[in-house]
Scaffold this active site. Sequence first.
Site, short mmCIF file in Angstrom:
data_model
loop_
_atom_site.label_atom_id
_atom_site.label_comp_id
_atom_site.label_asym_id
_atom_site.label_seq_id
_atom_site.Cartn_x
_atom_site.Cartn_y
_atom_site.Cartn_z
N TYR A 23 0.79 -1.23 0.00
CA TYR A 23 0.00 0.00 0.00
C TYR A 23 0.82 1.28 0.00
O TYR A 23 0.26 2.36 -0.08
CB TYR A 23 -0.96 -0.01 1.19
CG TYR A 23 -1.90 -1.19 1.16
CD1 TYR A 23 -2.90 -1.28 0.20
CD2 TYR A 23 -1.77 -2.24 2.07
CE1 TYR A 23 -3.76 -2.37 0.15
CE2 TYR A 23 -2.63 -3.33 2.03
CZ TYR A 23 -3.61 -3.39 1.07
OH TYR A 23 -4.46 -4.46 1.03
N HIS A 103 -8.91 0.69 -5.95
CA HIS A 103 -8.12 -0.20 -5.10
C HIS A 103 -6.66 0.09 -5.36
O HIS A 103 -6.24 0.18 -6.53
CB HIS A 103 -8.44 -1.67 -5.38
CG HIS A 103 -9.85 -2.01 -5.09
ND1 HIS A 103 -10.32 -2.18 -3.81
CD2 HIS A 103 -10.91 -2.15 -5.91
CE1 HIS A 103 -11.60 -2.44 -3.86
NE2 HIS A 103 -12.00 -2.41 -5.13
#
Length: 148
Positions: A23, A103
Amino acid sequence: MKHIYLLNGPNLNMLGLREPDIYGKTTLAELEHQLIRHANAKEKATLVHAQYNDEAKMLDAIHAIFNEPKAVGLIINPGGWTHTSVALRDALAMLSIPIVEVHISNIHAREAFRQQSYVSGVATGVICGLGLTGYHLALDFLLSKIDK
């Protein structure tokens, strides 16, 4: 001024700390600040942002958007609810504004359970696997829709 909404789901408050190899190291606050500056520079819309670890609060936020006449678009990263929440999908289906599902990672290249999205079927578009750039692309898309 018109409003573009940014809603982030569970655990996204841990951006920059949680699994930075997947991430990244940018925090959610830093990302929100970048997107606010970007929206303000275009002078077309205000970015209204929130993050929820409680699904009921996320649903309430979507219901509020339904009743907001200034709403012109929604960027949503539903996090884990992407793969589990019919209630979230049903709430999003009520909206008549463009919805971009974002996402950070490529959910199709991850575990099998992450490859199913209940949200994609009601989203205008889906961006995944492009890191935080996906949020910027979603914002640009929604800003481009304002003039049309």
